[in-house]
Motif scaffolding. Structure first.
Motif, PDB file in Angstrom:
ATOM      1  N   LEU A  29      61.038  28.426 109.340  1.00  0.00           N
ATOM      2  CA  LEU A  29      61.114  29.891 109.254  1.00  0.00           C
ATOM      3  C   LEU A  29      62.558  30.387 109.252  1.00  0.00           C
ATOM      4  O   LEU A  29      62.789  31.583 109.189  1.00  0.00           O
ATOM      5  CB  LEU A  29      60.360  30.528 110.420  1.00  0.00           C
ATOM      6  N   THR A  30      63.535  29.467 109.317  1.00  0.00           N
ATOM      7  CA  THR A  30      64.925  29.905 109.448  1.00  0.00           C
ATOM      8  C   THR A  30      65.335  30.815 108.298  1.00  0.00           C
ATOM      9  O   THR A  30      66.072  31.776 108.491  1.00  0.00           O
ATOM     10  CB  THR A  30      65.856  28.683 109.468  1.00  0.00           C
ATOM     11  N   ALA A  40      55.530  38.370 112.118  1.00  0.00           N
ATOM     12  CA  ALA A  40      55.915  38.119 110.733  1.00  0.00           C
ATOM     13  C   ALA A  40      54.827  37.359 109.996  1.00  0.00           C
ATOM     14  O   ALA A  40      54.472  37.691 108.856  1.00  0.00           O
ATOM     15  CB  ALA A  40      57.229  37.335 110.684  1.00  0.00           C
ATOM     16  N   VAL A  41      54.237  36.344 110.669  1.00  0.00           N
ATOM     17  CA  VAL A  41      53.174  35.574 110.028  1.00  0.00           C
ATOM     18  C   VAL A  41      51.925  36.439 109.860  1.00  0.00           C
ATOM     19  O   VAL A  41      51.301  36.481 108.798  1.00  0.00           O
ATOM     20  CB  VAL A  41      52.856  34.310 110.859  1.00  0.00           C
ATOM     21  N   LEU A  42      51.576  37.206 110.917  1.00  0.00           N
ATOM     22  CA  LEU A  42      50.327  37.977 110.894  1.00  0.00           C
ATOM     23  C   LEU A  42      50.350  39.075 109.844  1.00  0.00           C
ATOM     24  O   LEU A  42      49.347  39.339 109.193  1.00  0.00           O
ATOM     25  CB  LEU A  42      50.070  38.599 112.264  1.00  0.00           C
ATOM     26  N   LEU A  43      51.487  39.741 109.696  1.00  0.00           N
ATOM     27  CA  LEU A  43      51.491  40.937 108.855  1.00  0.00           C
ATOM     28  C   LEU A  43      52.279  40.771 107.565  1.00  0.00           C
ATOM     29  O   LEU A  43      52.276  41.648 106.726  1.00  0.00           O
ATOM     30  CB  LEU A  43      52.050  42.126 109.643  1.00  0.00           C
ATOM     31  N   ASN A  44      52.971  39.639 107.413  1.00  0.00           N
ATOM     32  CA  ASN A  44      53.722  39.476 106.179  1.00  0.00           C
ATOM     33  C   ASN A  44      53.321  38.188 105.459  1.00  0.00           C
ATOM     34  O   ASN A  44      52.713  38.237 104.387  1.00  0.00           O
ATOM     35  CB  ASN A  44      55.225  39.476 106.496  1.00  0.00           C
ATOM     36  N   PHE A  45      53.598  37.041 106.085  1.00  0.00           N
ATOM     37  CA  PHE A  45      53.366  35.776 105.378  1.00  0.00           C
ATOM     38  C   PHE A  45      51.883  35.512 105.164  1.00  0.00           C
ATOM     39  O   PHE A  45      51.488  34.996 104.123  1.00  0.00           O
ATOM     40  CB  PHE A  45      53.999  34.610 106.153  1.00  0.00           C
TER      41      PHE A  45
END
Lengths: 94, 308
Positions: free
Chosen positions: B118-119, B133-138
């Motif tokens: 994720l860097t 970030a994972v829940l709402l974007n990726f």
């Protein structure tokens, strides 16, 4: 010094928790069990929160610890009243 | 020392889990299930997954526990008494054991997936909390479907209502004495709970928290206020409540379509707009999650049932 205070306070908090748990298991009816659960455990939680308070680094952490204790006190007191009233109206339930 | 704590925690989780399944009676099982959820939450916290720990404590233990207890109360009123539960359910035991065994097999047999790096991706996501970030974007797709699943569950609950009750307020009638402890509690808790719930959502962008955790806290605040008689339970036909139910999924879908219109692709957020978009989606999702969860606990409109 702060560590020593933490040890003493959390240890005495645990004693109250154990006393409350023994009361919860051993006492004969709902009302005395509630008495053990709410009074002893809330004091125990307060002592543990006080012990952990010596390890906090910021005032915000201290405020949150206090908030946790106050909310737990409030919830326990309210729930104890409600459970006791429910137990009054259905006496045969164990 | 910490190994001893972890071992004790594992033993407690297994023991309480067994007690929840093996005990007789639905009420006992529900109580053990709540305890189990709290212990699992501590386990997640020990693993450093504080977001998951919060979600487990709030939803897995708190909200699901309340749903189970409410179901138990309804069953008892219908005298479909839960005590007809058989002591040992062989097919369920085989199925559960099979699932556990296959998970164990998968753990040992499958290669450990490489954690995506994720860097480089995280600075483009718009938020600092990798979970958000994972829940709402990726992986926004999963979260969108989850929010719609919640809505479908609520519609399923409403379908249990009798036609005659349809216009009645949701849930059973609660009686709280106007000056009793519950009424006082219902006045003291909401201000604190509202601040805490909104804080959880706001903090979720950069650290632990998020729409699901904050929404659960807000739902609990609303439920306490309704049980204390301070807030009137909504009715199915009230437009504002229905709008609140669909607000999250609608905003989520809308931003996904906007992403497609801007050329980034469906549910793909352009980097420049990512932060405001995520905050808007989260705010709308929080409203919908809070209202949906609260109405799920209230249950279908029920004029006949009485609540002590």
């Amino acid at each position: 010094m702060a560590d020593l205070a933490t040890y003493i306070l959390t240890a005495s908090g645990l004693v109250f928790f154990i006393a409350g748990t023994v009361g919860l298991i051993r006492f004969p009816d709902t009302f005395s069990r509630l008495h053990a659960l709410t009074k002893a455990d809330n004091l125990g939680l307060g002592l543990i929160a006080g012990g952990v308070a010596f390890q906090t680094e910021t005032w915000a952490q201290l405020a949150m610890l206090t908030l946790i204790w106050v909310l737990a006190l409030l919830a326990a007191g309210t729930v104890a009243q409600l459970v006791a009233r429910a137990a009054l109206s259905t006496p045969e339930q164990k | 020392m910490s190994a001893a704590l972890d071992l004790a925690l594992c033993a407690l989780i297994l023991g309480v889990g067994l007690a929840s399944m093996a005990g007789r009676g639905v009420f006992r099982a529900a109580i053990f299930f709540i305890t189990y959820g709290l212990l699992v939450a501590i386990g997640w916290a020990r693993l450093g997954a504080y977001d998951v720990a919060l979600a487990e404590a709030a939803i897995g233990s708190g909200l699901t526990g309340v749903l189970l207890l409410a179901a138990h109360g309804r069953l008892r009123r219908l005298r479909a008494a839960a005590e007809s539960l058989s002591r040992f359910n062989l097919p369920a035991a085989i199925a559960g054991g099979g699932v556990a065994l296959s998970f164990g097999w998968a753990w040992f047999a499958l290669p450990v997936p490489r954690a995506p790096d994720l860097t480089y991706a995280l600075p483009q996501a718009g938020v600092g909390n990798p979970v958000t970030a994972v829940l709402l974007n990726f992986r926004a797709w999963d979260t969108l479907v989850e929010s719609i699943v919640l809505l479908a569950a609520l519609i399923g609950v409403w379908m249990m209502a009798r036609d005659a009750d349809w216009d009645a307020p949701l849930g059973l009638r609660y009686h709280a004495r106007p000056s009793g402890v519950l009424a006082s509690f219902g006045r003291i808790l909401p201000p604190v709970g509202l601040i805490f719930g909104v804080y959880l959502v706001w903090a979720g962008a950069e650290s632990t928290g998020g729409a699901f955790q904050g929404g659960t806290v807000l739902a609990a605040v609303g439920l306490v206020a309704m049980m204390a008689g301070i807030m009137r339970p909504p009715r199915v036909a009230q437009g504002a409540w229905r709008a609140a139910l669909v607000l999250g999924p609608v905003v989520f879908l809308g931003s996904g379509l906007a992403g497609a219109a801007l050329g980034a692709g469906f549910l793909t957020l352009p980097e420049a707009l990512a932060k405001p978009a995520i905050l808007t989606i989260e705010a709308a999702l929080t409203v919908s999650i809070a209202v949906t969860l609260a109405l799920l606990v209230l249950g279908p409109p029920d004029e006949g049932g009485q609540q002590a």
